[in-house]
Design a protein around this motif. Structure first.
Motif, mmCIF file in Angstrom:
data_model
loop_
_atom_site.group_PDB
_atom_site.id
_atom_site.type_symbol
_atom_site.label_atom_id
_atom_site.label_comp_id
_atom_site.label_asym_id
_atom_site.label_seq_id
_atom_site.Cartn_x
_atom_site.Cartn_y
_atom_site.Cartn_z
ATOM 1 N N ARG A 25 -5.942 -1.995 -2.965
ATOM 2 C CA ARG A 25 -4.969 -1.489 -2.172
ATOM 3 C C ARG A 25 -5.096 -0.029 -2.971
ATOM 4 O O ARG A 25 -4.829 0.642 -2.412
ATOM 5 C CB ARG A 25 -3.525 -2.269 -2.388
ATOM 6 C CG ARG A 25 -3.362 -3.399 -1.541
ATOM 7 C CD ARG A 25 -1.674 -4.312 -1.164
ATOM 8 N NE ARG A 25 -1.766 -4.884 -0.167
ATOM 9 C CZ ARG A 25 -2.384 -6.262 -0.156
ATOM 10 N NH1 ARG A 25 -3.375 -6.759 -1.739
ATOM 11 N NH2 ARG A 25 -2.003 -7.280 0.533
ATOM 12 N N ALA A 51 1.289 3.455 6.181
ATOM 13 C CA ALA A 51 1.617 2.466 5.663
ATOM 14 C C ALA A 51 1.648 1.547 6.535
ATOM 15 O O ALA A 51 1.169 0.325 6.046
ATOM 16 C CB ALA A 51 1.567 2.291 3.929
ATOM 17 N N ALA A 78 -4.844 3.377 -0.908
ATOM 18 C CA ALA A 78 -4.062 4.528 -0.628
ATOM 19 C C ALA A 78 -4.957 5.528 -1.203
ATOM 20 O O ALA A 78 -4.696 7.097 -0.808
ATOM 21 C CB ALA A 78 -3.262 4.064 -2.278
ATOM 22 N N ILE A 106 0.713 -1.661 -0.323
ATOM 23 C CA ILE A 106 0.031 -0.431 -0.284
ATOM 24 C C ILE A 106 1.210 0.674 -0.375
ATOM 25 O O ILE A 106 0.792 2.351 -0.329
ATOM 26 C CB ILE A 106 -1.394 0.042 1.175
ATOM 27 C CG1 ILE A 106 -1.780 -1.258 1.309
ATOM 28 C CG2 ILE A 106 -1.759 1.364 1.371
ATOM 29 C CD1 ILE A 106 -3.280 -1.326 2.189
ATOM 30 N N GLY A 107 2.289 1.704 0.626
ATOM 31 C CA GLY A 107 3.072 2.755 0.703
ATOM 32 C C GLY A 107 3.302 2.840 -0.717
ATOM 33 O O GLY A 107 3.957 4.118 -1.346
ATOM 34 N N VAL A 130 0.584 4.581 -2.636
ATOM 35 C CA VAL A 130 0.836 6.523 -1.512
ATOM 36 C C VAL A 130 1.652 6.896 -2.423
ATOM 37 O O VAL A 130 1.321 8.273 -2.573
ATOM 38 C CB VAL A 130 0.925 5.959 -0.320
ATOM 39 C CG1 VAL A 130 0.345 7.384 0.673
ATOM 40 C CG2 VAL A 130 -0.200 4.873 0.020
ATOM 41 N N LEU A 154 -3.978 3.194 9.252
ATOM 42 C CA LEU A 154 -4.513 1.786 8.465
ATOM 43 C C LEU A 154 -4.774 1.044 10.280
ATOM 44 O O LEU A 154 -3.838 1.265 10.962
ATOM 45 C CB LEU A 154 -3.795 1.624 7.737
ATOM 46 C CG LEU A 154 -3.876 2.354 6.548
ATOM 47 C CD1 LEU A 154 -2.683 0.656 5.482
ATOM 48 C CD2 LEU A 154 -4.618 1.767 5.789
#
Length: 212
Positions: A187, A70, A191, A12-13, A16, A106
């Motif tokens: 995901r 994240a 984000a 996810i990071g 983002v 999160l």
């Protein structure tokens, strides 16, 4: 906006970071292994270090307007310790020292928000997580409390079943027992929701559940 991202090399990071850059933001990412981020950009600053390194965390936060985390605990049953909880505390303390107030992160619906009504997820998810991922559940509780017990202006998105499907652009958010929020969510949409909270004021100091 200048945004610092923690957990930037995760599934996810990375999304983002990429979406922030696509939207024109200045991004700083703290990563243990910069090669895992696999992103380069003129508006991206990568700080190498771990969450336990207070100097690295301070450096990553320098000049930031907001933080998107994240971070999440390992789901490996063999994992022990409170590394993510301790790291989140370090981030919160550094934010308070530098007077950065906006935190977006999160969690899961295993952790209830005061605005929830009684819901089956409150009963089932903690039991399942406690049996399958006991350390991860403890870490999730600890990292969430590190934020919610602080004075930060936080929004914590509770997710249940992230997937790698393409973004849908359709996001449901709200509180259990009040709003029609499902479980699965891409995901990429997670984000996008996190980034939207940089300017969305609906969920200040709250933990909405989100899904597609």
């Amino acid at each position: 906006m200048r945004v610092t991202v923690f957990g930037a090399s995760g599934a996810i990071g990375r999304l983002v970071v990429q979406q922030l850059l696509d939207d024109g933001h200045e991004v700083t990412a703290l990563v243990r292994t910069p090669a895992k981020l696999a992103l380069t950009h003129t508006r991206l600053t990568v700080v190498s270090g771990q969450l336990s390194d207070r100097d690295a965390v301070d450096k990553a936060l320098s000049g930031a307007d907001a933080v998107i985390s994240a971070l999440g605990p390992s789901l490996e049953r063999s994992t022990t310790g409170t590394q993510v909880t301790d790291g989140t505390r370090t981030v919160v303390q550094a934010m308070e020292k530098q007077q950065i107030t906006r935190f977006i992160g999160l969690a899961t619906p295993s952790i209830a928000d005061p605005l929830d009504k009684p819901h089956w997820k409150h009963k089932v998810l903690p039991v399942m997580a406690g049996l399958m991922f006991p350390n991860a559940l403890d870490e999730m509780k600890g990292m969430t409390a590190a934020v919610t017990d602080s004075g930060l202006d936080y929004t914590i998105a509770r997710i249940t079943k992230p997937t790698d499907k393409p973004a849908t652009g359709h996001i449901r958010s709200g509180f259990l027992g009040h709003d029609k929020v499902g479980s699965a969510m891409t995901r990429a949409d997670i984000a996008a929701f996190l980034i939207s909270q940089l300017t969305d004021t609906r969920y200040r100091r709250a933990m909405p559940a989100v899904s597609n």
